[in-house]
Design a protein around this motif. Structure first.
Motif: not given
Lengths: 137, 452
Positions: A26, B305, B368, B370-372, B380, B382-383
């Motif tokens: 990210c 994750i 896609k 994913v924010t956590f 954020t 990418n999952y």
């Protein structure tokens, strides 16, 4: 620090996006120069510049320029040589003066991997949609 | 499949069943953890009785009851704690000691009186022998199995109850583990004749203490068993220093000198090489999970994750997709499909994915966002998409099949040269740290005298 750097870039006329997902990482900040359409990826770190340098390496696949941003504490300890050798820009953020100085200009990356570039542009578009960036302050 | 090394594949979660079926020709034995079997005995019975007819074994996971009970508990939404359902089922099967302790207290060596040992061993053996048998087998194969007189419900071997040992506690657990082994052997003989394996589960640091290693090997070698299943806590072959791998060799040589076959329950390419005759056939089998299971901690650590990772065949290592893409792009290997298949991988999964177009390598990294929350801030990432994970898994399984086969067919010098050459080739891209595992393997493997 990333939020302040983001504001400084916005004042300089960039369109700025935060927390932009790219592949398995990210990007802290993506700044788009609206005049040239150049895309600059910036990793901000308070201390661990080595980690920042590692992180921006993968961003080269998708961006025109990559840079790291560190707090201006002691300019002599900033990794000038390491950034110059690897073509990575070095920005120092002065918290007291709320200003951003480009110490090492990033080298223009002449070739991107198109799938990664497409992903980055799609992620920027998604950030715009979600209001996580843009040119407005 | 190879003659020299038994290829074991571990079932991790139900979604992996179809991959175990799809790749059934590439492995020899299936491995299930007892908690998985307790949780879904019907699904596992159907899997072992499908057309692949693979021998299977069940890791009884008795160590789960020796740790702080928090590790076998669920934290419920209402703030309460409860024993995990699969663990509760295991506790019921394993008899009074485990029933009374599970979720409340850790099992300690002083709990293991002779009566308790006998009960525990019998419960653990019965669970492995009877759980699949009590289920319906795969309906469409019932006639075939009856006609072939195949009893697919019986495990290939039974594993004795065991407890994990580290350098400070092995003196406390060694004797109970041996008494459990003897009691399990008696239970197996009484209930049903089949092989008995002992599972040796140890801390990594034990590998650094040659005296302890030799003592453990000596004691286990005297046990009445048909083989050893080895699990070294969190031993990543890619991260382990040379001293740890040398310790592993010492342990395996001790067992080898006593003609006791050893299978590594969590191993990668280094272990596969140790199974080759040219490296002394120190292992008789190596087990891996579905992409992520080449090493595992005894006490589970958080899930996290899952990132899209691509198994880079030449490095024998999974790397984050972004790192692999950068490496391959910089080397010009994403120029076209032909170059990719020549330099990187030509497995069926890669061919099906690329279809001649190297830009489609991106499909191994699609995700896609994913924010956590992490450390108080929003992150954020990418999952990976389901399709992405499946592509990476198929590629991994094809490569594993190739590793087991090619390692057995190549000479010692060729295998070592390949590792050296790859390290030299990639060090300018990845740094010496990025290829250090290959050089460590070479250094350690050169110590192996196949004649000994």
């Amino acid at each position: 620090m990333a939020a302040k750097v983001r504001d400084a870039l916005l004042r300089d006329g960039y369109s700025v996006y935060s927390e932009v997902p790219l592949m398995s990482q990210c990007i802290d900040i993506v700044a788009v120069d609206e005049n040239s359409d150049r895309v600059l990826a910036i990793e901000c770190k308070l201390r661990d510049w080595r980690r920042a340098l590692t992180q921006v390496t993968s961003h080269r696949l998708a961006c025109d320029e990559v840079a790291i941003c560190l707090p201006l504490v002691d300019k002599r300890s900033a990794p000038l040589d390491q950034c110059q050798q690897s073509g990575v820009g070095l920005l120092l953020y002065d918290d007291e003066a709320d200003s951003l100085t480009v110490v090492v200009e990033p080298t223009l990356i002449d070739q991107q991997w198109q799938p990664a570039r497409s992903w980055l542009l799609a992620a920027i578009a998604a950030c715009q949609h979600k209001g996580r960036g843009g040119s407005e302050i | 499949m190879t003659d020299s090394c038994t290829h074991l594949a571990r079932f991790g979660m139900p979604t992996e069943s179809r991959f175990l079926t799809e790749f059934r020709d590439s492995y020899d034995w299936l491995v299930f953890n007892a908690n998985s079997l307790a949780h879904m005995p019907g699904a596992i019975a159907r899997l072992v009785s499908d057309r692949s007819v693979k021998p299977y074994i069940v890791d009884p996971q008795t160590h789960a009851f020796q740790h702080d009970p928090i590790h076998v508990m669920n934290h419920n939404d209402d703030g309460t704690w409860s024993l995990k359902r699969s663990i509760a089922r295991l506790a019921d099967a394993y008899g009074p000691l485990i029933q009374s302790k599970a979720g409340k207290h850790a099992v300690v060596p002083s709990d293991l009186s002779p009566d308790v040992i006998e009960n525990l061993a019998r419960g653990v053996v019965e669970f492995q022998l009877h759980t699949v048998r009590n289920q319906e087998v795969c309906e469409e194969n019932r006639d075939y199995l009856e006609w072939m007189k195949l009893d697919v419900t019986k495990p290939r071997a039974v594993i004795a109850p065991y407890f994990y040992m580290d350098a400070r506690t092995y003196g406390l657990w060694l004797d109970p583990n041996m008494r459990l082994a003897a009691a399990a052997r008696a239970a197996v003989r009484e209930l049903e004749g089949t092989d008995l394996y002992l599972e040796l589960v140890i801390d990594r640091d034990i590998l650094l203490d040659e005296g302890v290693l030799r003592e453990i090997a000596s004691v286990y070698s005297e046990a009445d068993c048909d083989g050893i299943l080895l699990w070294v806590d969190a031993l990543s072959e890619q991260k382990a220093p040379g001293g740890v791998l040398t310790g592993l060799l010492t342990l395996l040589r001790e067992f080898r000198s006593n003609d006791l076959p050893v299978m590594n329950l969590y191993g990668g390419y280094f272990s596969i090489l140790l199974s080759c005759a040219s490296f002394g056939s120190l292992l008789s089998g190596v087990c891996h999970g579905m992409e992520y299971g080449e090493d595992r901690s005894v006490v589970p650590v958080g899930g996290g994750i899952p990132m899209a990772k691509f198994y880079l065949p030449s490095l024998h290592q999974r790397l984050r997709f972004g790192d692999v893409a950068r490496l391959l792009f910089n080397r010009g290997w994403l120029r076209d499909g032909e170059t990719f298949h020549r330099e990187v991988c030509s497995c069926q999964a890669c061919r099906d994915t690329l279809r001649g177009d190297a830009s489609r390598f991106s499909l191994f990294g699609e995700g896609k966002p994913v924010t956590f929350m992490r450390g108080g801030s929003t992150v954020t990432l990418n999952y990976p998409l389901t399709e992405t994970k499946e592509r990476c898994l198929r590629h991994y399984l094809w490569r594993k099949e190739d590793e087991y086969q090619s390692a057995a067919s190549k000479s010692r010098d060729d295998l070592l040269d390949e590792l050296e050459t790859t390290a030299t080739e990639f060090e300018s891209d990845l740094g010496v740290e990025g290829v250090s595992h290959l050089r460590t393997w070479v250094r350690v493997l050169r110590e192996v005298d196949p004649a000994r």
